[in-house]
Design a protein around this motif. Structure first.
Motif, PDB file in Angstrom:
ATOM      1  N   HIS A  17       0.825  -1.219   0.000  1.00 53.26           N
ATOM      2  CA  HIS A  17       0.000   0.000   0.000  1.00 53.26           C
ATOM      3  C   HIS A  17       0.858   1.267   0.000  1.00 53.26           C
ATOM      4  CE1 HIS A  17       0.615   1.234   4.240  1.00 53.26           C
ATOM      5  NE2 HIS A  17       0.937  -0.040   4.361  1.00 53.26           N
ATOM      6  N   ALA A  23      -4.158  -1.077  -2.610  1.00 50.41           N
ATOM      7  CA  ALA A  23      -3.961  -2.324  -1.860  1.00 50.41           C
ATOM      8  C   ALA A  23      -4.634  -2.276  -0.493  1.00 50.41           C
ATOM      9  CB  ALA A  23      -2.468  -2.628  -1.709  1.00 50.41           C
ATOM     10  N   GLN A  28     -10.600  -5.824  -1.840  1.00 52.09           N
ATOM     11  CA  GLN A  28      -9.331  -6.487  -2.124  1.00 52.09           C
ATOM     12  C   GLN A  28      -9.470  -8.011  -2.098  1.00 52.09           C
ATOM     13  OE1 GLN A  28      -5.977  -4.907  -2.814  1.00 52.09           O
ATOM     14  NE2 GLN A  28      -7.687  -3.749  -3.666  1.00 52.09           N
ATOM     15  N   SER A 196     -10.251  -7.911  -6.416  1.00 53.37           N
ATOM     16  CA  SER A 196      -9.112  -7.218  -7.036  1.00 53.37           C
ATOM     17  C   SER A 196      -8.062  -8.203  -7.531  1.00 53.37           C
ATOM     18  CB  SER A 196      -8.451  -6.294  -6.008  1.00 53.37           C
ATOM     19  OG  SER A 196      -7.696  -7.067  -5.077  1.00 53.37           O
ATOM     20  N   THR A 198      -4.491  -9.752  -7.029  1.00 50.16           N
ATOM     21  CA  THR A 198      -3.799 -10.049  -5.768  1.00 50.16           C
ATOM     22  C   THR A 198      -2.333  -9.622  -5.826  1.00 50.16           C
ATOM     23  OG1 THR A 198      -3.193 -12.295  -6.432  1.00 50.16           O
ATOM     24  CG2 THR A 198      -5.343 -12.010  -5.364  1.00 50.16           C
ATOM     25  N   CYS A 202      -3.077  -3.964  -7.557  1.00 50.70           N
ATOM     26  CA  CYS A 202      -4.271  -4.465  -6.858  1.00 50.70           C
ATOM     27  C   CYS A 202      -5.558  -3.754  -7.299  1.00 50.70           C
ATOM     28  CB  CYS A 202      -4.102  -4.361  -5.348  1.00 50.70           C
ATOM     29  SG  CYS A 202      -2.668  -5.251  -4.700  1.00 50.70           S
ATOM     30  N   GLU A 204      -9.218  -2.885  -8.401  1.00 56.30           N
ATOM     31  CA  GLU A 204     -10.475  -3.517  -7.970  1.00 56.30           C
ATOM     32  C   GLU A 204     -11.428  -3.642  -9.156  1.00 56.30           C
ATOM     33  OE1 GLU A 204     -11.410  -1.044  -4.554  1.00 56.30           O
ATOM     34  OE2 GLU A 204     -10.171  -2.334  -3.278  1.00 56.30           O
ATOM     35  N   GLN A 248      -7.604 -10.807   2.624  1.00 55.98           N
ATOM     36  CA  GLN A 248      -7.892  -9.393   2.866  1.00 55.98           C
ATOM     37  C   GLN A 248      -9.278  -9.241   3.496  1.00 55.98           C
ATOM     38  OE1 GLN A 248      -5.415  -7.021   2.027  1.00 55.98           O
ATOM     39  NE2 GLN A 248      -4.361  -9.007   1.972  1.00 55.98           N
TER      40      GLN A 248
END
Ligand SMILES: [Zn+2]
Length: 260
Positions: A17, A23, A28, A196, A198, A202, A204, A248
């Motif tokens: 992130h 992320a 996620q 999203s 992985t 990331c 969405e 997540q």
């Protein structure tokens, strides 16, 4: 975080992130599936894939996974139906695995982690390009298939045999005349949810179709995946033995089942 993301302590999932804020988003993947909480949705139709073996092009080691790339310049290898409102073009497939056979998948089912997870990535052919599909909530459809340890899958061996040519990061080899539907399990039942990629960034943009029935591969085939390197030929060798993202937060999303 180091310049390039990865799966090590200094650049792994907990750091993504920092360079890729999505992320930490609300949709996620992967997630943990708890089957007692998942409802059957009778409106979910069966899905089908019609893949052109001639659209398979190359296999490559990008230092993070092995990936098979397909020609997606026109509607050639397609995924249709299921939760999808449009036809989707196959772009690539790749795998995630762990350091030993008792884990390695990204999604888990009732606490069960499989040895590996295969992702077939398709993009919505109503959009102009893969790049523009990444910006749409229904831009990409990924079929996820769990790999569990059991009898060797002969079709999977075609892929395993090609790994010798892409041992180190940056290696690429021709991989042609391959229809990835030979890797599908017999049963087409699936779970679906919105999530999203992985891997960073990331995005969405993914409609997930996670197949309920795993395929089986042998310990030897798994060992062959772990014999790849995340390092380039001219670098100190670093084995590629862990390339899965942990689960997540679900954040209120609903997973639906195509089956009772
Ligand atoms: Zn993946």
């Amino acid at each position: 975080m180091a310049k390039e993301w990865g799966y090590a302590d200094h650049n792994g999932p907990d750091h993504w992130h920092e360079l890729y804020p999505t992320a930490n988003g609300n949709k996620q993947s992967p997630i943990e599936l708890h089957t007692k909480d998942i409802k059957h949705d009778p409106s979910l139709k069966p899905w089908s894939a019609s893949y052109d073996p001639g659209s398979a092009k190359t296999i490559l080691n990008n230092g993070k996974t092995c990936r098979v790339v397909f020609d997606d310049t026109y509607d050639r290898s397609m995924l249709r139906g299921g939760p999808l409102a449009a036809p989707y073009r196959l772009r690539q497939f790749h795998l995630h695995w762990g350091s030993s056979d008792d884990h390695g998948s990204e999604h888990s089912v009732d606490g069960v982690k499989y040895a590996a997870e295969l992702h077939l990535v398709h993009w919505n052919s109503n959009y102009n390009s893969f790049g523009s599909a990444l910006k749409k909530p229904d831009g990409v459809a990924v079929v996820g298939i769990f790999l569990k340890i059991g009898q060797e899958k002969g079709e999977f061996q075609l892929l395993v045999d090609a790994l010798d040519k892409i041992k180190t990061k940056g290696k690429e080899a021709p991989f042609t005349n391959f229809d990835p539907s030979c890797l599908f399990p017999a049963c087409r039942d699936y779970w679906t949810y919105h999530g999203s990629f992985t891997t960073p960034p990331c995005e969405e943009c993914i409609v997930w179709l996670l197949l309920k029935e795993p395929i089986t591969v042998s310990p030897g085939q798994m060992a062959k995946l772990r014999s790849l390197y995340s390092s380039a030929e001219n670098e100190p060798p670093v084995p590629l033995v862990r390339n899965w993202r942990p689960p997540q937060p679900v954040k209120g999303r609903v997973v639906k089942a195509s089956f009772k």
